[in-house]
Design a protein around this motif. Structure first.
Motif, short mmCIF file in Angstrom:
data_model
loop_
_atom_site.label_atom_id
_atom_site.label_comp_id
_atom_site.label_asym_id
_atom_site.label_seq_id
_atom_site.Cartn_x
_atom_site.Cartn_y
_atom_site.Cartn_z
N ALA A 194 -40.17 43.04 60.33
CA ALA A 194 -41.47 42.38 60.44
C ALA A 194 -42.22 42.49 59.12
O ALA A 194 -42.07 43.46 58.38
CB ALA A 194 -42.29 43.00 61.57
N VAL B 245 -40.00 38.52 61.76
CA VAL B 245 -41.27 38.06 62.31
C VAL B 245 -42.40 38.33 61.33
O VAL B 245 -42.47 39.41 60.73
CB VAL B 245 -41.56 38.76 63.66
N PHE C 62 -39.34 46.98 65.72
CA PHE C 62 -38.71 46.65 64.45
C PHE C 62 -38.16 47.86 63.70
O PHE C 62 -38.78 48.92 63.64
CB PHE C 62 -39.70 45.89 63.56
N VAL D 204 -40.71 47.53 58.65
CA VAL D 204 -41.94 46.74 58.62
C VAL D 204 -42.53 46.85 57.22
O VAL D 204 -42.68 47.95 56.68
CB VAL D 204 -42.97 47.22 59.65
N LEU E 264 -45.82 48.39 64.98
CA LEU E 264 -44.67 47.49 65.14
C LEU E 264 -43.33 48.21 64.99
O LEU E 264 -42.33 47.79 65.57
CB LEU E 264 -44.75 46.37 64.10
#
Length: 338
Positions: A171, A195, A228, A231, A247
């Motif tokens: 991410a 993402v 994830f 990140v 995240l």
């Protein structure tokens, strides 16, 4: 040589385009004719007077993001550099201290010196700098796109820290210049999911073009908490560091690149320790990160030209700052054209 120009910030809030006399290169130096020069948030801090005093020296010609062509070299510099397309590192590292010998030229122990902040920068027709800082580009390189290689080198530092491998879930927090450059570099490692988290859903098309699988807005982050492997925080806004740690899966990796205000709500030690997160931070770009970004650009993996939304003449630099202040939703990267 025609009358040259430079943008001069004499002091905070004092911006002018003035006549400039390019300095002839001395031993070990090169003179570069600037093709394009970028504007970033730190340049806005310089104009506003918000940059910490130890990281700026007025009066100043800004410009640390740039591309150009070598037009003259000083004694001791190979003549075959003449006519070559180049970009250049900003940090004026000593190459002798322990940090430099470790390859951490961005952390030089000799003190902070950087093009566009404490040394004359590239918001000008010409720039003189140490030739050792130059990275030569392919003969067919797009200099407009290459002007965005400085932020690409900075975020390359973060991507190298994240050390993603094929198949991981990744991410990126932020879909500004740094975030979208991170997406391009991370996509090259073939993640199973990439993402982007950004406040404006309208940025999704560009994020996907850069290699993202999806863009989500912060209100949907709860659905993705703990998902994830790696990140990268590339927004530098209040709350984004904590969001990045939210995240990450337990045992995951988080890389922080942004600076926020003192009233931020950062991750707590409990957030990090109880989830056994590995937390990294980056400051600028080492020579190794520059090499990584330049190679990715030369190979076509990195396409920084996708992010250029505005091209403005050097003489109209005040208009560039107006665009950055008043049209933020449509701006990714603004370039000045000497």
């Amino acid at each position: 040589m025609a009358q040259a120009r430079a943008v001069l910030i004499k002091a905070p809030h004092r911006l002018d385009v003035v006549p400039d006399q390019p300095r002839r290169p001395e031993a070990g130096e090169a003179l570069v004719r600037i093709a394009w020069a970028g504007i970033c948030g730190s340049d806005r801090e310089v104009l506003a007077g918000h940059r910490p005093a130890q990281y700026v020296s007025y009066p100043l010609v800004p410009g640390h993001e740039w591309s150009g062509t070598v037009v003259e070299v000083g004694p001791g510099v190979p003549a075959d550099l003449l006519g070559r397309k180049v970009v250049g590192e900003g940090f004026r590292s000593c190459l002798r201290c322990a940090a430099c010998r470790r390859g951490e030229t961005n952390l030089c122990d000799a003190g902070y010196q950087e093009t566009g902040f404490t040394e004359p920068g590239a918001w000008a027709d010409y720039l003189t700098l140490p030739a050792r800082l130059l990275h030569v580009l392919p003969a067919d390189a797009d200099l407009r796109a290459a002007a965005v290689l400085e932020p690409a080198a900075c975020i390359a530092s973060a991507c190298l820290r994240a050390a993603t491998v094929p198949g991981e879930r990744v991410a990126v927090v932020g879909a500004g210049t740094l975030g979208l450059l991170a997406v391009q570099l991370l996509a090259a490692a073939s993640p199973s999911e990439l993402v982007v988290v950004h406040t404006r859903a309208a940025r999704e098309g560009l994020a996907v073009e850069c290699g993202a699988t999806a863009l989500v807005t912060p209100d949907r982050v709860g659905e993705l908490a703990g998902r994830f492997d790696a990140v990268i925080e590339a927004a530098g806004a209040p709350g984004t560091a904590r969001l990045a740690t939210t995240l990450a899966r337990r045992g995951g990796r988080v890389v922080l690149t942004g600076l926020t205000t003192a009233d931020d709500d950062p991750p707590t030690p409990a957030d990090i320790v109880l989830n056994e997160l590995t937390l990294y931070s980056v400051f600028g770009a080492s020579s190794g990160a520059w090499q990584h970004a330049v190679r990715a650009f030369a190979s076509g993996v990195l396409r920084p030209g996708l992010l250029v939304t505005h091209e403005i003449a050097l003489d109209d630099v005040a208009e560039a700052f107006r665009v950055l202040d008043e049209e933020r939703d449509s701006v990714v990267k603004v370039l000045l054209k000497p």
